[in-house]
Scaffold this active site. Structure first.
Site, PDB file in Angstrom:
ATOM      1  CB  CYS A   1     -20.064  49.295  31.771  1.00 55.97           C
ATOM      2  SG  CYS A   1     -20.933  47.865  31.223  1.00 55.97           S
ATOM      3  CB  SER A   2     -20.115  53.723  34.313  1.00 53.13           C
ATOM      4  OG  SER A   2     -20.969  53.728  33.188  1.00 53.13           O
TER       5      SER A   2
END
Lengths: 191, 202
Positions: B94-95
């Site tokens: 996600c990051s």
């Protein structure tokens, strides 16, 4: 029955050992070591082929680049620091190319960890990266170098006899083009 | 017999764990230092879609980090919309997804599209997390309360309360034109999403 159980247990044990060894085998390359085997495609672009001193098609290994020092940046188009550092790394390329004393002695390449060719091209276009970038879509190279975080820099010295060794590695902390060039010249003995 | 079943289970588990671990690969930006929580490999998908391509996209209103409230319907007739659900702040993959979208605003603009990033995290968490990514050009929305209600409406809320890693492309008429509920452990290739946007005007 007992024999079947024994075989199954043995196979399960061997597989778990294999799993462990596969997952823990690759650590980040260390200073003084040789690079793990990294196969990259010979660029289709003639300027990039000339820059690296390569010809033909197929694949090549980094120590085959016709130079004395190779700076490798492991990057990702999805990595904010790689984005932020991109103009400074481009500047490093320009500093090298504009200095006749080192122009043919230091070459710069980038490898996009987990980036498809499309994603690498996006990064190249967005930041107008003047040196060759390669895709490592399925993290094959990234795994062989210990799944390092990005950006990760490796400086590799190629000796006259064709052997090579890593003379510097660095996770992030890009200090800017001039200080990094100084560092490369020092660790590689070009200065 | 029971013992045999037990050994067989261990055998299957070992093989599966090998393949799951082997496929768990991501390049983590150093921008997050040691602040990313390692989730380990997760079940690739864990929900059942409630919408399909061709359906009208369910409307919603969610708070954005900027403080404003954003409704899907405000883009009706004006913009194509890409919804990017990501599972959770401060987790791998996600990051390293939205920062990539952040440098291709022009590709979204070319296709007259806006991107809305959505997670089930609360606003302060999203604020701190997205600050590491630099200045994002697209709104980031919090589907925190009622928890994961929008993700649930689309059928991408997982059983542990986070959302899938899912992309929806919604055209100006409010019709869903593309859905990718991706393996949560992997990042969707950008070309697939851009390819879906290119098809909108065909």
């Amino acid at each position: 029955m007992k024999k079947a159980l024994f075989i199954l247990t043995t196979v399960a044990f061997l597989l778990s050992t294999l799993t462990f060894s596969v997952l823990s085998a690759n650590k980040a390359p260390q200073k003084g070591e040789a690079l793990p085997t990294i196969n990259l495609p010979i660029p289709k672009n003639a300027d990039e082929r000339n820059y690296l001193g390569l010809s033909g098609s197929g694949s090549f290994k980094i120590p085959q680049i016709k130079t004395k020092v190779v700076i490798i940046e492991i990057f990702s188009m999805y990595c904010p620091y790689c984005q932020k550092d991109a103009p400074g790394v481009n500047e490093l390329y320009r500093l090298i190319e504009s200095n006749p004393d080192i122009k043919n002695k230091i070459k710069l390449i980038g490898i996009g960890a987990g980036n498809s060719s499309y994603e690498v091209e996006i990064f190249k276009k967005e930041y107008r990266v003047p040196f060759p970038l390669f895709s490592d879509k399925d993290f094959v190279i990234h795994k062989t170098i210990g799944e390092v975080r990005t950006p990760y820099f490796m400086v590799v010295k190629i000796n006259d006899d064709g052997s090579h060794q890593i003379v510097h590695t660095q996770l992030g902390e890009y200090p800017g083009a001039q200080p990094f060039l100084e560092l490369v010249l020092n660790v590689s003995g070009l200065k | 017999m029971e013992k045999r079943k037990f050994v067989l289970c261990i055998f299957i588990f070992t093989i599966l764990s090998f393949f799951i671990s082997a496929s768990m690969a991501f390049a983590l930006s150093n921008v997050y230092k040691g602040n990313i929580y390692q989730t380990g490999p997760l079940k690739p998908t864990d929900s059942t879609l409630k919408v399909k391509v061709g359906d009208p996209a369910p409307d919603f209103t969610l708070p954005a980090i900027s403080g404003e409230k954003i409704s899907l319907k405000q883009y009706r007739g004006k913009k194509n919309v890409v919804l990017s659900f990501v599972p959770a702040a401060w987790t791998p993959v996600c990051s390293d997804q939205w920062p990539g979208y952040n440098i291709v605003k022009d590709l979204f603009s070319q296709h007259d599209a806006i991107l809305l990033g959505i997670t089930v995290d609360n606003i302060p968490t999203l604020f701190a997390w997205t600050n590491q990514m630099g200045q994002l050009w697209f709104p980031v929305l919090s589907d925190f309360w009622p928890h994961g209600a929008v993700a649930k409406k689309y059928g991408v809320l997982r059983s542990d309360g986070v959302s899938e890693r899912a992309l929806f492309v919604i055209d100006k008429k409010g019709i869903i034109r593309y859905i990718d509920v991706h393996d949560i452990n992997k990042r969707p290739p950008l070309e697939d999403l851009i390819g879906a946007l290119e098809k909108l005007n065909k």
